[in-house]
Write a protein that holds these residues in place. Structure first.
Motif, PDB file in Angstrom:
ATOM      1  N   LYS A 196       9.021  13.969  -5.033  1.00  0.00           N
ATOM      2  CA  LYS A 196       9.018  13.964  -3.567  1.00  0.00           C
ATOM      3  C   LYS A 196       9.969  12.881  -3.038  1.00  0.00           C
ATOM      4  CE  LYS A 196       5.558  16.934  -3.516  1.00  0.00           C
ATOM      5  NZ  LYS A 196       5.706  18.333  -3.052  1.00  0.00           N
ATOM      6  N   VAL A 197      10.155  12.854  -1.715  1.00  0.00           N
ATOM      7  CA  VAL A 197      10.989  11.840  -1.061  1.00  0.00           C
ATOM      8  C   VAL A 197      10.134  10.605  -0.794  1.00  0.00           C
ATOM      9  CG1 VAL A 197      12.389  11.273   0.956  1.00  0.00           C
ATOM     10  CG2 VAL A 197      12.444  13.597   0.004  1.00  0.00           C
ATOM     11  N   PHE A 198      10.574   9.457  -1.320  1.00  0.00           N
ATOM     12  CA  PHE A 198       9.802   8.218  -1.243  1.00  0.00           C
ATOM     13  C   PHE A 198      10.616   7.157  -0.515  1.00  0.00           C
ATOM     14  CE2 PHE A 198       7.813   4.316  -2.666  1.00  0.00           C
ATOM     15  CZ  PHE A 198       6.465   4.653  -2.752  1.00  0.00           C
ATOM     16  N   ALA A 199       9.949   6.392   0.373  1.00  0.00           N
ATOM     17  CA  ALA A 199      10.652   5.384   1.177  1.00  0.00           C
ATOM     18  C   ALA A 199      10.141   3.970   0.928  1.00  0.00           C
ATOM     19  CB  ALA A 199      10.528   5.717   2.663  1.00  0.00           C
ATOM     20  N   PHE A 200      11.079   3.053   0.745  1.00  0.00           N
ATOM     21  CA  PHE A 200      10.821   1.626   0.809  1.00  0.00           C
ATOM     22  C   PHE A 200      11.270   1.133   2.181  1.00  0.00           C
ATOM     23  CE2 PHE A 200      11.334   2.349  -3.797  1.00  0.00           C
ATOM     24  CZ  PHE A 200      10.162   1.780  -4.263  1.00  0.00           C
ATOM     25  N   ALA A 201      10.933  -0.117   2.517  1.00  0.00           N
ATOM     26  CA  ALA A 201      11.213  -0.631   3.850  1.00  0.00           C
ATOM     27  C   ALA A 201      12.584  -1.286   3.965  1.00  0.00           C
ATOM     28  CB  ALA A 201      10.124  -1.613   4.281  1.00  0.00           C
TER      29      ALA A 201
ATOM     30  N   ILE B 111       0.842  -1.192   0.000  1.00  0.00           N
ATOM     31  CA  ILE B 111       0.000   0.000   0.000  1.00  0.00           C
ATOM     32  C   ILE B 111       0.879   1.245   0.000  1.00  0.00           C
ATOM     33  CG2 ILE B 111      -1.779   1.292   1.238  1.00  0.00           C
ATOM     34  CD1 ILE B 111      -2.856  -1.364   0.351  1.00  0.00           C
ATOM     35  N   GLY B 112       0.735   2.089  -1.015  1.00  0.00           N
ATOM     36  CA  GLY B 112       1.402   3.379  -1.022  1.00  0.00           C
ATOM     37  C   GLY B 112       0.596   4.368  -0.206  1.00  0.00           C
ATOM     38  N   PHE B 113       1.259   5.223   0.545  1.00  0.00           N
ATOM     39  CA  PHE B 113       0.531   6.134   1.425  1.00  0.00           C
ATOM     40  C   PHE B 113       1.317   7.428   1.644  1.00  0.00           C
ATOM     41  CE2 PHE B 113       3.389   3.690   3.969  1.00  0.00           C
ATOM     42  CZ  PHE B 113       3.774   4.491   5.032  1.00  0.00           C
ATOM     43  N   ALA B 114       0.593   8.444   2.104  1.00  0.00           N
ATOM     44  CA  ALA B 114       1.181   9.757   2.385  1.00  0.00           C
ATOM     45  C   ALA B 114       0.400  10.389   3.527  1.00  0.00           C
ATOM     46  CB  ALA B 114       1.131  10.644   1.145  1.00  0.00           C
ATOM     47  N   ARG B 115       0.849  11.537   4.000  1.00  0.00           N
ATOM     48  CA  ARG B 115       0.075  12.267   5.002  1.00  0.00           C
ATOM     49  C   ARG B 115      -1.185  12.828   4.345  1.00  0.00           C
ATOM     50  NH1 ARG B 115       1.528  13.916  10.074  1.00  0.00           N
ATOM     51  NH2 ARG B 115       0.026  15.630   9.831  1.00  0.00           N
TER      52      ARG B 115
ATOM     53  N   GLY C 184       9.212   4.235 -14.822  1.00  0.00           N
ATOM     54  CA  GLY C 184      10.628   4.258 -15.162  1.00  0.00           C
ATOM     55  C   GLY C 184      11.507   4.288 -13.933  1.00  0.00           C
ATOM     56  N   PRO C 185      12.802   4.591 -14.087  1.00  0.00           N
ATOM     57  CA  PRO C 185      13.737   4.596 -12.949  1.00  0.00           C
ATOM     58  C   PRO C 185      13.231   5.498 -11.822  1.00  0.00           C
ATOM     59  CG  PRO C 185      14.926   4.807 -15.014  1.00  0.00           C
ATOM     60  CD  PRO C 185      13.471   4.948 -15.348  1.00  0.00           C
ATOM     61  N   LEU C 186      13.112   4.928 -10.636  1.00  0.00           N
ATOM     62  CA  LEU C 186      12.492   5.664  -9.540  1.00  0.00           C
ATOM     63  C   LEU C 186      13.370   6.784  -9.015  1.00  0.00           C
ATOM     64  CD1 LEU C 186      10.760   2.747  -7.629  1.00  0.00           C
ATOM     65  CD2 LEU C 186       9.887   4.183  -9.482  1.00  0.00           C
ATOM     66  N   GLU C 187      14.690   6.643  -9.160  1.00  0.00           N
ATOM     67  CA  GLU C 187      15.592   7.709  -8.722  1.00  0.00           C
ATOM     68  C   GLU C 187      15.408   8.967  -9.570  1.00  0.00           C
ATOM     69  OE1 GLU C 187      16.427   4.659  -9.381  1.00  0.00           O
ATOM     70  OE2 GLU C 187      17.069   3.829  -7.439  1.00  0.00           O
ATOM     71  N   GLN C 188      14.851   8.797 -10.760  1.00  0.00           N
ATOM     72  CA  GLN C 188      14.570   9.942 -11.621  1.00  0.00           C
ATOM     73  C   GLN C 188      13.140  10.455 -11.434  1.00  0.00           C
ATOM     74  OE1 GLN C 188      15.565   9.003 -15.723  1.00  0.00           O
ATOM     75  NE2 GLN C 188      17.402   7.870 -15.102  1.00  0.00           N
ATOM     76  N   TYR C 189      12.258   9.570 -10.980  1.00  0.00           N
ATOM     77  CA  TYR C 189      10.857   9.949 -10.793  1.00  0.00           C
ATOM     78  C   TYR C 189      10.649  10.701  -9.477  1.00  0.00           C
ATOM     79  CZ  TYR C 189       5.763   9.604 -10.933  1.00  0.00           C
ATOM     80  OH  TYR C 189       4.430   9.896 -10.960  1.00  0.00           O
ATOM     81  N   PHE C 190      11.240  10.163  -8.401  1.00  0.00           N
ATOM     82  CA  PHE C 190      11.169  10.817  -7.098  1.00  0.00           C
ATOM     83  C   PHE C 190      12.422  11.669  -6.888  1.00  0.00           C
ATOM     84  CE2 PHE C 190       8.867   6.714  -6.481  1.00  0.00           C
ATOM     85  CZ  PHE C 190       7.588   7.246  -6.313  1.00  0.00           C
ATOM     86  N   SER C 191      12.340  12.651  -5.997  1.00  0.00           N
ATOM     87  CA  SER C 191      13.524  13.474  -5.735  1.00  0.00           C
ATOM     88  C   SER C 191      14.581  12.676  -4.991  1.00  0.00           C
ATOM     89  CB  SER C 191      13.149  14.710  -4.917  1.00  0.00           C
ATOM     90  OG  SER C 191      12.657  14.348  -3.635  1.00  0.00           O
TER      91      SER C 191
ATOM     92  N   HIS D 266       4.215   9.589   8.759  1.00  0.00           N
ATOM     93  CA  HIS D 266       3.349  10.245   9.746  1.00  0.00           C
ATOM     94  C   HIS D 266       4.029  11.461  10.354  1.00  0.00           C
ATOM     95  CE1 HIS D 266       0.940  10.628  13.507  1.00  0.00           C
ATOM     96  NE2 HIS D 266      -0.041  10.158  12.746  1.00  0.00           N
ATOM     97  N   ASN D 267       5.341  11.345  10.590  1.00  0.00           N
ATOM     98  CA  ASN D 267       6.094  12.437  11.226  1.00  0.00           C
ATOM     99  C   ASN D 267       6.691  13.425  10.227  1.00  0.00           C
ATOM    100  OD1 ASN D 267       5.500  11.221  13.641  1.00  0.00           O
ATOM    101  ND2 ASN D 267       7.537  10.338  13.954  1.00  0.00           N
ATOM    102  N   GLY D 268       6.521  13.158   8.928  1.00  0.00           N
ATOM    103  CA  GLY D 268       7.010  14.080   7.923  1.00  0.00           C
ATOM    104  C   GLY D 268       8.437  13.856   7.472  1.00  0.00           C
ATOM    105  N   ASP D 269       9.051  12.718   7.852  1.00  0.00           N
ATOM    106  CA  ASP D 269      10.418  12.428   7.417  1.00  0.00           C
ATOM    107  C   ASP D 269      10.472  12.014   5.949  1.00  0.00           C
ATOM    108  OD1 ASP D 269      11.337  12.893  10.030  1.00  0.00           O
ATOM    109  OD2 ASP D 269      10.916  10.811  10.590  1.00  0.00           O
ATOM    110  N   PHE D 270       9.407  11.370   5.462  1.00  0.00           N
ATOM    111  CA  PHE D 270       9.264  10.998   4.056  1.00  0.00           C
ATOM    112  C   PHE D 270       7.943  11.570   3.559  1.00  0.00           C
ATOM    113  CE2 PHE D 270      10.831   7.070   6.328  1.00  0.00           C
ATOM    114  CZ  PHE D 270      12.187   7.336   6.156  1.00  0.00           C
ATOM    115  N   ASP D 271       7.891  11.885   2.288  1.00  0.00           N
ATOM    116  CA  ASP D 271       6.635  12.382   1.720  1.00  0.00           C
ATOM    117  C   ASP D 271       5.650  11.254   1.447  1.00  0.00           C
ATOM    118  OD1 ASP D 271       7.348  15.219   1.496  1.00  0.00           O
ATOM    119  OD2 ASP D 271       8.800  14.523   0.001  1.00  0.00           O
TER     120      ASP D 271
END
Length: 298
Positions: A135-140, A117-121, A160-167, A183-188
């Motif tokens: 934006k800044v995107f995090a995997f686990a 599940i992809g999610f954001a604030r 495409g390449p995610l390093e080019q899609y996300f900042s 939740h705390n705003g460390d990742f978008d």
């Protein structure tokens, strides 16, 4: 599925019983995804039941990352674990005889799958993966199925390449870290896992969101779902192949009957509400094995 696997105990031979005396301890590995103390607390009831059943000391191990459990099973220092499909694939591709597949989690609706599940604030203005572009995107974790392998492959195929899609693309270290981080705003935005059943505000019926919500770490109303993968096969509970057959049978039967004998403990083990723990075989993971081979360049 109470007593579904009871026949295993009935077929144990006297030789197998003698072999069981050769083990002096039994070690359970717990994959990353939440902080170590919570992992140990949630699994304590399960540990105690196996210790009573086997009659030897049983210990829980909560390594910092997925690879700690993977290497423990391969090296013989961990005997039993509930793995993600990708973690199992890594073990199977390294040594197909290291562990035996036993059980998997069955959801309330009878399915045996879950979703990344992809999610954001909720207040971020991000309501889709397209909104998360730049934006800044995090995997686990690199060895997580829902936290990296599947969402990474699906998102790359589309964008495409995610390093080019996300900042910036980061590894949070685990599912709990991803959820709390957004939740705390460390990742978008980030991905984590859930069965996708029930209510979002509860963290769905089971999964990492439910675990985080139950622990009071996040208010799910502050988060919003922005993406969902295709259905992923639920990861397997595996046991080290070299163990005496009697030990493997007893642990498998205990786990298979857990929802009938102790629903509260089963809830802790399953990270939320589920229906049962049911048998699984290698055919369930053919797709994940193929994806893992590609990831490893095999």
């Amino acid at each position: 599925m109470k007593h579904l696997l009871a026949i295993l105990a009935a077929t144990t031979t006297l030789a197998g019983a003698a072999q069981a005396q050769d083990i002096t301890e039994f070690n359970i590995g717990i994959l990353g995804g939440e902080n170590a103390q919570d992992r140990l607390t949630n699994q304590e009831c399960f540990r105690a039941k196996i210790e009573e059943t086997l009659g030897v000391p049983v210990k829980l191990f909560a390594p910092a990352d997925y690879d700690g459990v993977i290497q423990g099973l391969l090296g013989g220092t961990i005997d039993y674990a509930w793995l993600g499909a990708s973690a199992f694939a890594k073990i199977h591709l390294t040594d197909p005889n290291a562990v035996e597949l036993k059980l998997t989690k069955q959801n309330i609706d009878g399915s045996t799958g879950y979703y990344s599940i992809g999610f954001a604030r909720a207040d971020s203005g991000i309501t889709s993966i397209e909104d998360a572009k730049g934006k800044v995107f995090a995997f686990a974790d690199p060895n997580s199925t829902s936290g990296y392998l599947v969402p990474g492959a699906e998102l790359i195929a589309t964008y495409g390449p995610l390093e080019q899609y996300f900042s910036e693309v980061k590894m949070s270290g685990g599912h709990e870290q991803s959820i709390v981080g957004v939740h705390n705003g460390d990742f978008d935005a980030a991905v984590s896992w859930a069965d996708g059943l029930g209510n979002w505000e509860d963290g769905y019926n089971s999964g990492a969101f439910r675990r985080a919500a139950d622990a009071g770490l996040v208010d799910m109303n502050n988060l919003v779902e922005i993406w969902r993968s295709k259905l992923i096969p639920e990861g397997p509970m595996v046991i080290r192949s070299a163990l005496p057959q009697e030990v493997k049978d007893k642990v498998t039967t205990l786990t298979a009957d857990l929802w009938e004998t102790d629903p509260e403990c089963a809830y802790n083990v399953a990270a939320g509400d589920a229906k049962d723990f049911v048998p699984v075989d290698l055919s369930a993971y053919e797709g994940v094995l193929a994806a893992r081979k590609l990831q490893e360049g095999m």
